[in-house]
Every structure is written in structure tokens, then in C-alpha cells.
Scaffold this active site. Structure first.
Site, PDB file in Angstrom:
ATOM      1  CB  CYS A 263      -1.438   0.156   8.200  1.00 54.69           C
ATOM      2  SG  CYS A 263      -0.094   1.324   8.385  1.00 54.69           S
TER       3      CYS A 263
ATOM      4  CD  GLU B 235       5.782  -1.627  12.526  1.00 45.63           C
ATOM      5  OE1 GLU B 235       4.695  -1.020  12.558  1.00 45.63           O
ATOM      6  OE2 GLU B 235       6.699  -1.429  13.344  1.00 45.63           O
TER       7      GLU B 235
ATOM      8  N   GLY C 258       2.368  -6.184   7.201  1.00 47.11           N
ATOM      9  CA  GLY C 258       1.241  -6.810   6.504  1.00 47.11           C
ATOM     10  C   GLY C 258       0.109  -7.106   7.457  1.00 47.11           C
ATOM     11  CB  SER C 259      -2.897  -9.110   6.978  1.00 44.59           C
ATOM     12  OG  SER C 259      -2.290 -10.302   6.529  1.00 44.59           O
TER      13      SER C 259
ATOM     14  CG  ASN D  59      -0.445  -0.251   2.483  1.00 45.71           C
ATOM     15  OD1 ASN D  59       0.544  -0.955   2.621  1.00 45.71           O
ATOM     16  ND2 ASN D  59      -1.031   0.329   3.504  1.00 45.71           N
TER      17      ASN D  59
HETATM   18  P1  NAD Z   1      -0.455  -9.321   3.499  1.00 51.53           P
HETATM   19  O1  NAD Z   1      -0.280  -9.816   4.885  1.00 51.53           O
HETATM   20  O2  NAD Z   1      -1.392 -10.038   2.619  1.00 51.53           O
HETATM   21  O3  NAD Z   1       0.970  -9.316   2.738  1.00 51.53           O
HETATM   22  C1  NAD Z   1       2.125  -8.763   3.268  1.00 51.53           C
HETATM   23  C2  NAD Z   1       3.358  -9.505   2.756  1.00 51.53           C
HETATM   24  O4  NAD Z   1       3.294 -10.867   3.136  1.00 51.53           O
HETATM   25  C3  NAD Z   1       3.525  -9.502   1.237  1.00 51.53           C
HETATM   26  O5  NAD Z   1       4.880  -9.257   0.916  1.00 51.53           O
HETATM   27  C4  NAD Z   1       3.094 -10.909   0.823  1.00 51.53           C
HETATM   28  O6  NAD Z   1       3.773 -11.376  -0.317  1.00 51.53           O
HETATM   29  C5  NAD Z   1       3.467 -11.728   2.027  1.00 51.53           C
HETATM   30  N1  NAD Z   1       2.581 -12.882   2.216  1.00 51.53           N
HETATM   31  C6  NAD Z   1       1.242 -12.943   1.955  1.00 51.53           C
HETATM   32  N2  NAD Z   1       0.756 -14.156   2.288  1.00 51.53           N
HETATM   33  C7  NAD Z   1       1.797 -14.880   2.752  1.00 51.53           C
HETATM   34  C8  NAD Z   1       1.943 -16.208   3.264  1.00 51.53           C
HETATM   35  N3  NAD Z   1       0.903 -17.041   3.343  1.00 51.53           N
HETATM   36  N4  NAD Z   1       3.168 -16.602   3.679  1.00 51.53           N
HETATM   37  C9  NAD Z   1       4.209 -15.765   3.606  1.00 51.53           C
HETATM   38  N5  NAD Z   1       4.144 -14.499   3.133  1.00 51.53           N
HETATM   39  C10 NAD Z   1       2.956 -14.069   2.718  1.00 51.53           C
HETATM   40  O7  NAD Z   1      -0.832  -7.786   3.652  1.00 51.53           O
HETATM   41  P2  NAD Z   1      -1.149  -6.703   2.537  1.00 51.53           P
HETATM   42  O8  NAD Z   1      -2.406  -7.040   1.820  1.00 51.53           O
HETATM   43  O9  NAD Z   1       0.064  -6.477   1.692  1.00 51.53           O
HETATM   44  O10 NAD Z   1      -1.361  -5.416   3.442  1.00 51.53           O
HETATM   45  C11 NAD Z   1      -2.564  -5.183   4.112  1.00 51.53           C
HETATM   46  C12 NAD Z   1      -2.423  -5.388   5.597  1.00 51.53           C
HETATM   47  O11 NAD Z   1      -1.190  -4.893   6.069  1.00 51.53           O
HETATM   48  C13 NAD Z   1      -3.470  -4.610   6.383  1.00 51.53           C
HETATM   49  O12 NAD Z   1      -3.893  -5.371   7.471  1.00 51.53           O
HETATM   50  C14 NAD Z   1      -2.723  -3.380   6.846  1.00 51.53           C
HETATM   51  O13 NAD Z   1      -3.287  -2.743   7.967  1.00 51.53           O
HETATM   52  C15 NAD Z   1      -1.388  -3.961   7.129  1.00 51.53           C
HETATM   53  N6  NAD Z   1      -0.364  -2.934   7.061  1.00 51.53           N
HETATM   54  C16 NAD Z   1       0.293  -2.586   8.199  1.00 51.53           C
HETATM   55  C17 NAD Z   1       1.237  -1.569   8.170  1.00 51.53           C
HETATM   56  C18 NAD Z   1       1.973  -1.126   9.388  1.00 51.53           C
HETATM   57  O14 NAD Z   1       2.901  -0.341   9.257  1.00 51.53           O
HETATM   58  N7  NAD Z   1       1.629  -1.580  10.583  1.00 51.53           N
HETATM   59  C19 NAD Z   1       1.495  -0.943   6.967  1.00 51.53           C
HETATM   60  C20 NAD Z   1       0.824  -1.336   5.834  1.00 51.53           C
HETATM   61  C21 NAD Z   1      -0.099  -2.338   5.883  1.00 51.53           C
END
Ligand code: NAD
Length: 453
Positions: A241, A207, A185-186, A112
Site C-alpha cells: 500500500c 487504512e 483495503g481499497s 497483500n
Molecule cells: P479490497 O478493498 O478489495 O479488500 C479488502 C477487504 O475487504 C477484504 O477482506 C475483502 O474481502 C473485503 N471486501 C471486498 N469487497 C467488499 C465489499 N463489497 N463489501 C465488503 N467487504 C468487501 O482491497 P485489497 O485488494 O485486499 O487490497 C488492495 C487495496 O488495499 C489497495 O488499495 C491498497 O493500497 C490497500 N491497502 C492499504 C493498506 C494500508 O495499510 N493503508 C494496506 C494494504 C492494502
């Protein structure tokens, strides 16, 4: 993947990354690389989700430049060995703490804010003297490919290396042993990362996300509140986020708030065409967000354009805590507004749900402010503003509970990629015989006196 990790570990053990001059040179190189390729960076992110040059500069590049500047300015101070006091029992001796890099780090980014979320941890890792493998999100393919090109062509892979890919590549990467994993990520994927890290007792920074509330008290400066909230919510089309996920507004000002939200949304003229809006990252997310609300709750907006991959800035009314939209993070341009009668209700609701990454309170009442800050746990936030706390690198940025573990930005970033090695350096000039056998009552009373109990 194992080869890259081994190469990086071998390079780390040459101890070259520990020299401050080396770290400064690499930070300068990252800065030059970004500055001389700004046009490519703008173009790639526009191709991924039509993010404008203005937003990219303000919310991505400027934060990275600030992090680099801060790290260069403070690197000597942060990495200096720190003297601490020594207790009587160890007399004569000196005590100090040596910050040392952790080693080979893995940084997994989110899509994002693809540059900022991927490279800000890398800047912190470099400043602290580590090597890094970087895995950007595959969901923003152009920015991921550009970061891979720029970094892999300009840095030795034994020091910095971008590995592109999605779940399968990340799963393979996670089989290697790292000295630190920094994940953005999530919460769902965060748990997978944490489990993989646990196998090697690798420390993590997670994060994550969550539903961040914006609480509007009845005494707030409503016009200013709404202006700040609308910007914060619809920036990046709500794909932030720390965006306010939903609004909790005092019943007495609910109607007024809804009207002002409508006016402010009209005033800001959000549209892809005029460069003041952003696409939803992909069709899957467009469908996910669209299915979260029904038209009967729409107060403003609600239009979904599948061709353009956009959802109009949308405000929902008559929402109840039990509605589906209140069950998961929205991560899109839809703002549910829920009214409350008393602040206790608000606190009780937020505390009975997963700990948010951010919380915003809009009030001029000191007691309300203090109550919220004291009684709700959340990663970080703002009083009378939203999102902007991230721009102050003196404020460690991170979540708590379901929204994450650890923090970064400024010195907090340096700390998250460092180990603090504690050393007691004993003098050979003399040795008290107290601890040595044979023990006696007299020795015990001396020990007690030394320890001051
Ligand atoms: P996501 O968790 O789907 O993906 C994040 C990363 O994890 C990506 O690089 C992806 O390739 C990898 N990934 C996905 N599934 C995986 C798996 N099964 N095994 C290993 N790696 C895997 O998240 P997203 O859709 O990219 O981002 C959205 C989420 O991230 C939201 O919940 C948002 O609030 C959070 N977020 C947090 C911050 C923060 O700074 N705290 C910043 C941005 C986004």
C-alpha cells in the site's frame, strides 16, 4: 454471525478483558502461537503468492513480534488513568481520563501482507481490552485458512474468532452492530464499510490506499535514492500500500535516474526461482496491471508471464500526467517515471489528486524538503527513504482524506481501540454558590474573575 457477536458482547460485559493480566496472557498466547507455527505460516503464504521466508519474516512476522513486545512493555502506561489539571470554576475537584476498551471489534484484513495487516490491529485491540472478530482477505486463501485454524482452535470464540469469506460473508457481518470496525483495503470498499458503520454510529479506522509519489530533487544522492526506491517498489512485486506508485524526477537528472534504475534492477536479480520476487496475487490482478501500460513506454522489464503469474520489474518512461497509468493505484511492479521542471509543478499535481497514503522526497536541500512536507498532505512518509517509516512503531501509521481515517501501530493502535473517558470528581467538602440561582451582577463579576476573562 449474530450469535458470535452476541457471545462476544456477553463476554465483554463480564469485564474480564479489562484486566491487564488477561490482556498480557492473550498477547503472550498470540506470540507463542505465531512462533510455534512459523513453518506453517511460511508455507501458506508461499502457496498463496510465492512470498519467500525472508520477506515474510521481515515484512510480516517481525512487525507483529515488535507490536506484541511494544504492547506488553507499555500496556500499564497506556491503560493507566491519567490525571489532568482542574479549572478554578470546578474547585475543589480532581480530573482524570480513563482509557477504556470499545467492546466488540471487527477487523477486516487485506491480502497483500495477510498476517501483518490482519493481526497487527488484533494485537492493538487485545492490548486495549476488546474482543475481536477477524475477517482475513479471501484473496489469499491459504493464509486466511491458516489464521482461522490457528486462532479458532486456540482461542475461545467469545474472545477471538476468525470468520473467513469474501464479499457476501463480509456484507452479512456488517449487518451486526460492532463497537469498532478496523478496515484495511481499497478506498472503494472503504466507502462501503464506512456507510455500514454509520448505521450504528460505529467508529472506524480505515487504512486505505492511493497513488504515493516519490519525488527526486536534482540535488539528491541519486545512487542511494535509486537503490532504496527499487527495493521499496519491487518488494512484494509492488503489492504494497505504501510502495512508491510513481516517480517524479527533476528533468536534469531524468536520464541518469532511468539508467541507474536499470542497473539496480539487474543487480537485485528479482526472480521467483531464487526467492527474491513474489507472484501477482491472482489472474485478475495480473490482467489489470498488464493492461495499465503499453510496450512503447517500457524502459526496463515489461515481460508478463501468465503461467508463473509474474510481471518483470518494469520502469516506464515518457509518461504524461494524463496517461491511464496515472489514473489509479498501480499496486504492482510497474514504475512510471515523469520528469518535472520545478517543484511547484509537483506540488500542484499531487495536491490536485486524491490525498496519497505516503509521499517520499529525496533531497539534501532543506528548503525543498520543508516545502514538500509543508505543502503536500499525505498519510505519512520518509525523507530520503521509502516504506521504512512503517517499521518505526513510534510513528502512527495511517492515511488522510482518500487514503484513510485514523492510524495505528504502537500507542496509536492502542488509542484507536480505546475510548478516553473524562471524569471530573468533585469534593463534597464545600460548594461555591456562584452558579446557583438567584443570579446577580456581583455573582457574574465573580464568575468572570474565576474564569480569568
Ligand atoms: P479490497 O478493498 O478489495 O479488500 C479488502 C477487504 O475487504 C477484504 O477482506 C475483502 O474481502 C473485503 N471486501 C471486498 N469487497 C467488499 C465489499 N463489497 N463489501 C465488503 N467487504 C468487501 O482491497 P485489497 O485488494 O485486499 O487490497 C488492495 C487495496 O488495499 C489497495 O488499495 C491498497 O493500497 C490497500 N491497502 C492499504 C493498506 C494500508 O495499510 N493503508 C494496506 C494494504 C492494502
Amino acid at each position: 454471525m449474530n450469535d458470535i457477536v452476541s457471545k462476544q458482547r456477553a463476554f465483554f460485559y463480564t469485564h474480564k478483558t479489562k484486566a491487564i493480566q488477561f490482556r498480557l496472557a492473550q498477547l503472550n498466547k498470540v506470540e507463542t502461537l505465531l512462533k510455534s507455527n512459523e513453518d506453517l505460516l511460511y508455507q501458506a503464504i508461499y502457496e498463496d503468492f510465492k512470498k519467500s521466508k525472508f520477506d515474510t519474516y521481515v515484512t510480516e512476522l517481525a512487525l507483529l513480534y515488535q507490536d506484541i513486545k511494544e504492547a506488553k512493555r507499555n500496556i500499564h502506561k497506556w491503560s493507566r488513568t491519567k490525571r489532568v489539571g482542574t479549572n478554578m470554576l470546578n474547585f475543589p475537584a480532581r480530573s482524570y481520563i480513563i482509557p477504556e476498551p470499545l467492546g466488540v471489534c471487527l477487523v477486516i484484513g487485506a491480502w497483500n501482507y495477510p498476517y501483518q495487516l490482519t493481526l497487527a490491529p488484533v494485537i492493538a485491540a487485545i492490548a486495549a481490552g476488546n474482543t475481536v472478530i477477524i475477517k482475513p482477505s479471501e484473496m489469499a486463501p491459504k493464509t486466511s485458512a491458516l489464521m482461522a485454524n490457528l486462532i479458532n482452535e486456540n482461542f475461545d470464540s467469545a474472545f477471538l474468532k476468525v470468520v473467513e469469506g469474501g464479499v457476501s460473508e463480509t456484507t452479512t457481518l456488517l449487518k451486526s452492530k460492532f463497537d469498532k470496525i478496523f478496515f484495511t483495503g481499497s478506498p472503494q470498499v472503504g466507502k462501503i464499510i464506512y456507510q455500514a458503520a454509520a448505521k450504528n454510529l460505529t467508529p472506524v479506522t480505515l487504512e486505505l490506499g492511493g497513488k504515493s509519489p516519490a519525488i527526486i530533487a536534482e540535488d539528491s544522492n541519486l545512487k542511494m535514492t535509486v537503490k532504496r526506491l527499487v527495493w521499496a517498489k519491487f518488494l512484494n512485486a509492488g503489492q504494497t500500500c505504501i510502495a512508491p506508485d510513481y516517480v517524479l524526477v527533476h528533468k536534469s537528472i531524468e536520464k541518469k535516474t532511468l539508467e541507474l534504475l536499470k542497473l539496480e534492477i539487474e543487480k537485485e536479480s528479482f526472480s521467483i526461482e531464487n526467492g527474491n520476487y513474489t507472484q501477482i496475487i491472482n489472474e485478475r490482478n495480473l490482467n489489470r496491471i498488464s493492461n495499465m501500460f503499453s510496450s512503447e513506454n517500457v524502459f526496463v522489464g515489461g515481460e508478463i508471464n501468465t503461467l508463473n503469474r509474474t510481471i518483470e520489474p518494469t520502469v516506464l518512461q515518457n509518461i504524461r500526467f494524463s496517461d491511464d497509468i496515472m489514473k489509479e493505484e498501480i499496486f504492482g511492479p510497474v514504475l512510471p517515471v515523469i520528469s518535472y521542471q520545478n517543484i511547484e509543478e509537483v506540488i500542484q499535481y499531487v495536491n490536485s489528486n486524491p490525498t496519497p497514503l505516503a509521499c517520499y522526497v529525496f533531497t539534501n536541500n532543506n528548503q525543498v524538503k520543508k516545502k514538500i512536507l509543508n505543502e503536500i498532505s499525505f498519510g505519512g512518509g520518509a525523507v530520503n527513504d521509502a516504506i521504512m517509516h512503517i517499521s518505526n512503531s513510534n510513528l502512527p501509521f495511517g492515511g488522510v482524506g482518500n487514503s484513510g481515517i485514523g492510524s495505528y501501530h504502537g500507542e496509536a493502535g492502542f488509542k484507536s481501540f480505546s475510548h478516553y473517558k473524562s471524569i471530573l470528581e468533585k469534593s463534597n467538602l464545600m460548594e461555591l454558590s456562584l452558579k446557583y440561582y438567584p443570579h446577580s451582577k456581583r455573582k457574574l463579576s465573580w464568575v468572570q474573575r474565576f474564569m480569568g476573562f
